[in-house]
Design an enzyme around this catalytic site. Structure first.
Site, PDB file in Angstrom:
ATOM      1  N   GLU A 189       0.841  -1.198   0.000  1.00 25.15           N
ATOM      2  CA  GLU A 189       0.000   0.000   0.000  1.00 25.15           C
ATOM      3  C   GLU A 189       0.876   1.249   0.000  1.00 25.15           C
ATOM      4  OE1 GLU A 189      -1.324   1.866   3.763  1.00 25.15           O
ATOM      5  OE2 GLU A 189      -1.573  -0.197   4.440  1.00 25.15           O
ATOM      6  N   LYS A 249      -7.886  -3.273  10.360  1.00 24.02           N
ATOM      7  CA  LYS A 249      -6.548  -2.791  10.707  1.00 24.02           C
ATOM      8  C   LYS A 249      -6.605  -2.256  12.139  1.00 24.02           C
ATOM      9  CE  LYS A 249      -3.658   1.254   9.639  1.00 24.02           C
ATOM     10  NZ  LYS A 249      -3.402   2.326   8.656  1.00 24.02           N
TER      11      LYS A 249
END
Length: 212
Positions: free
Chosen positions: A44, A133
């Site tokens: 990412e 997350k």
């Protein structure tokens, strides 16, 4: 939440997400290849640094099809749409914004929003999040993870992010972590591709040892 969502199954193969904050487009190829060769499959690029969208597009073009590329620090529907247009299929955020999650899910992206409380966790799952997350992991600690795991649906993917080292992966896995986001301990501006490969290899080995 769907445990059989194809991109989640892909991420679970090696659920270590490289957080490439500050990556420059001209170095994306070398850094991406170093990570892939070390065993990483999810990358990412946080959007709060210049050139992030260009980096995502470059990584999508350069890496094999089993690499999952996307954006981090995705705070708006516009962020989701920009990452999707660049070829990214991973949505990661530091917070829980149901509108952002829903848009990512609508586009077929893997949605992994940030949560720190049960309220946020259930709101994220209700919006369609595929993984959670846990951020900031340093503040939540193993106890926080265990408590959250005890109330969310069985099988929920929980990925601590923040301060994760190869040495800490084992204890986190014992507490219930199913993956990790790894940032400056893996990559920071000025770190060479060779250094990234060496660090990434250490994380992959730690993950394999913890889950053997």
């Amino acid at each position: 939440m769907s445990s059989v969502f194809p991109l989640l199954a892909q991420a679970r193969y090696m659920p270590l997400i490289a957080i490439l904050r500050g990556l420059k487009p001209e170095e994306a190829l070398d850094i991406g290849q170093a990570l892939y060769q070390a065993g990483f499959r999810s990358l990412e690029v946080p959007l709060n640094r210049p050139g992030a969208i260009e980096c995502i597009a470059a990584l999508v073009d350069a890496l094999p099809a089993d690499a999952l590329i996307g954006g981090g620090t995705m705070l708006s529907v516009e962020h989701v749409e920009a990452v999707y247009a660049a070829g990214g299929r991973l949505m990661v955020s530091p917070n829980c914004d149901p509108a952002v999650i829903r848009r990512a899910v609508e586009l077929g992206m893997l949605a992994a929003p940030g949560v720190a409380t049960p309220t946020e966790a259930f709101a994220a799952l209700a919006a369609g999040a595929h993984a959670l997350k846990l951020f900031p992991a340093e503040s939540l600690g193993h106890g926080g993870l265990k408590a959250l795991k005890s109330v969310v649906p069985a099988g929920t993917d929980l990925w601590p992010v923040g301060g994760i080292t190869p040495e800490s992966i084992g204890p986190w896995v014992k507490a219930g972590a199913t993956g990790f986001g790894i940032g400056s301990q893996l990559f920071a501006p000025g770190v060479s591709a060779e250094q990234v490969h060496e660090r990434a290899s250490a994380y992959v080995q730690a993950w394999q040892a913890a889950t053997a």
